[in-house]
Design a protein around this motif. Sequence first.
Motif, mmCIF file in Angstrom:
data_model
loop_
_atom_site.group_PDB
_atom_site.id
_atom_site.type_symbol
_atom_site.label_atom_id
_atom_site.label_comp_id
_atom_site.label_asym_id
_atom_site.label_seq_id
_atom_site.Cartn_x
_atom_site.Cartn_y
_atom_site.Cartn_z
ATOM 1 N N SER A 77 40.996 43.724 11.450
ATOM 2 C CA SER A 77 42.307 44.289 12.087
ATOM 3 C C SER A 77 42.434 43.987 13.511
ATOM 4 N N VAL A 78 40.952 44.585 14.173
ATOM 5 C CA VAL A 78 40.520 44.882 15.457
ATOM 6 C C VAL A 78 39.854 44.019 15.855
ATOM 7 N N LYS A 79 39.058 42.972 15.433
ATOM 8 C CA LYS A 79 38.014 41.892 15.636
ATOM 9 C C LYS A 79 39.255 41.350 16.960
ATOM 10 N N GLY A 80 37.806 40.999 18.066
ATOM 11 C CA GLY A 80 39.234 40.653 18.874
ATOM 12 C C GLY A 80 39.083 40.982 19.890
ATOM 13 N N ARG A 81 40.550 42.077 19.788
ATOM 14 C CA ARG A 81 41.080 43.175 20.746
ATOM 15 C C ARG A 81 40.293 44.446 21.151
ATOM 16 N N ARG A 132 40.119 56.520 12.661
ATOM 17 C CA ARG A 132 41.521 56.905 12.957
ATOM 18 C C ARG A 132 42.106 56.137 11.659
ATOM 19 N N GLN A 133 43.095 57.422 11.352
ATOM 20 C CA GLN A 133 44.244 57.729 10.532
ATOM 21 C C GLN A 133 45.445 58.559 11.023
ATOM 22 N N ALA A 134 45.987 57.330 10.303
ATOM 23 C CA ALA A 134 47.543 56.869 10.629
ATOM 24 C C ALA A 134 48.188 58.289 9.167
ATOM 25 N N PRO A 135 49.645 58.637 9.377
ATOM 26 C CA PRO A 135 50.027 59.740 8.509
ATOM 27 C C PRO A 135 50.269 58.943 7.454
ATOM 28 N N GLY A 136 50.512 59.972 6.285
ATOM 29 C CA GLY A 136 50.236 59.508 4.450
ATOM 30 C C GLY A 136 48.390 58.369 4.013
ATOM 31 N N LYS A 137 48.321 58.225 5.307
ATOM 32 C CA LYS A 137 46.704 57.162 4.648
ATOM 33 C C LYS A 137 45.995 57.639 5.467
ATOM 34 N N GLN A 138 44.578 56.909 4.570
ATOM 35 C CA GLN A 138 43.398 57.524 4.447
ATOM 36 C C GLN A 138 42.974 57.023 6.199
ATOM 37 N N ARG A 139 41.779 57.913 6.273
ATOM 38 C CA ARG A 139 41.010 57.719 7.473
ATOM 39 C C ARG A 139 39.774 56.541 6.953
ATOM 40 N N GLU A 140 39.898 55.345 8.500
ATOM 41 C CA GLU A 140 39.615 54.609 7.939
ATOM 42 C C GLU A 140 38.548 54.295 9.367
ATOM 43 N N LEU A 141 37.507 53.276 9.041
ATOM 44 C CA LEU A 141 36.380 52.876 10.611
ATOM 45 C C LEU A 141 37.740 52.031 11.312
ATOM 46 N N VAL A 142 37.261 51.865 12.575
ATOM 47 C CA VAL A 142 37.470 51.188 13.515
ATOM 48 C C VAL A 142 36.469 50.254 13.746
ATOM 49 N N ALA A 143 35.427 51.015 14.173
ATOM 50 C CA ALA A 143 33.842 50.042 14.781
ATOM 51 C C ALA A 143 33.158 50.911 14.755
ATOM 52 N N SER A 144 31.845 50.696 14.966
ATOM 53 C CA SER A 144 30.685 51.405 14.783
ATOM 54 C C SER A 144 29.626 50.963 15.365
ATOM 55 N N ILE A 145 28.658 51.302 16.626
ATOM 56 C CA ILE A 145 27.493 50.907 16.954
ATOM 57 C C ILE A 145 26.175 51.408 16.382
ATOM 58 N N THR A 146 25.084 50.986 16.455
ATOM 59 C CA THR A 146 23.756 51.514 16.607
ATOM 60 C C THR A 146 23.215 51.523 17.349
ATOM 61 N N ASN A 147 22.089 52.687 18.223
ATOM 62 C CA ASN A 147 21.863 53.118 19.273
ATOM 63 C C ASN A 147 20.722 51.677 19.861
ATOM 64 N N ASP A 148 20.797 50.822 18.852
ATOM 65 C CA ASP A 148 20.158 49.342 19.432
ATOM 66 C C ASP A 148 21.374 48.449 20.067
ATOM 67 N N GLY A 149 22.593 48.824 20.184
ATOM 68 C CA GLY A 149 23.525 48.174 20.166
ATOM 69 C C GLY A 149 23.932 46.751 19.294
ATOM 70 N N ASN A 150 24.372 47.528 18.100
ATOM 71 C CA ASN A 150 24.427 46.581 16.761
ATOM 72 C C ASN A 150 26.449 46.866 16.443
ATOM 73 N N THR A 151 26.935 46.409 16.549
ATOM 74 C CA THR A 151 28.463 46.769 16.555
ATOM 75 C C THR A 151 28.621 46.101 15.436
#
Length: 122
Positions: free
Chosen positions: A62-66, A38-57
């Motif tokens: 700041s988003v864990k649990g939500r 995600r990228q908010a105005p005036g900020k750098q793009r940041e990783l929110v979440a990722s998942i591999t093909n075998d399901g590792n996340t």
Amino acid sequence: QVQLVESGGGLVQPGGSLRLSCAASGSGFSINTMGWYRQAPGKQRELVASITNDGNTNYRDSVKGRFTCSRDNAKNTVYLQMNSLKPEDTAVYYCNAGGRYSAPTYGSFNYWGQGTQVTVSS
């Protein structure tokens, strides 16, 4: 070539939920990791979440649990379920996919979706 098409953004009140989807189309490839940035105005793009093909996340703190990132490998589709949204989650969300082309092309790739706006506001 791999194309990523995102959907599911919009306006939601604080505490609400949204679900983003990103489908990869094309042929002759296999995807390893899919993710959301995600990228908010005036900020750098940041990783929110990722998942591999075998399901590792992997999630940013700041988003864990939500937020929950999931994937349907048969459909080459990744999802981001976002609950308990906060105004600070407001940003353009981008899908990302990295993998490799099959024969005869070979080689690795990394593609981005066009982005979808998520606005959390009352």
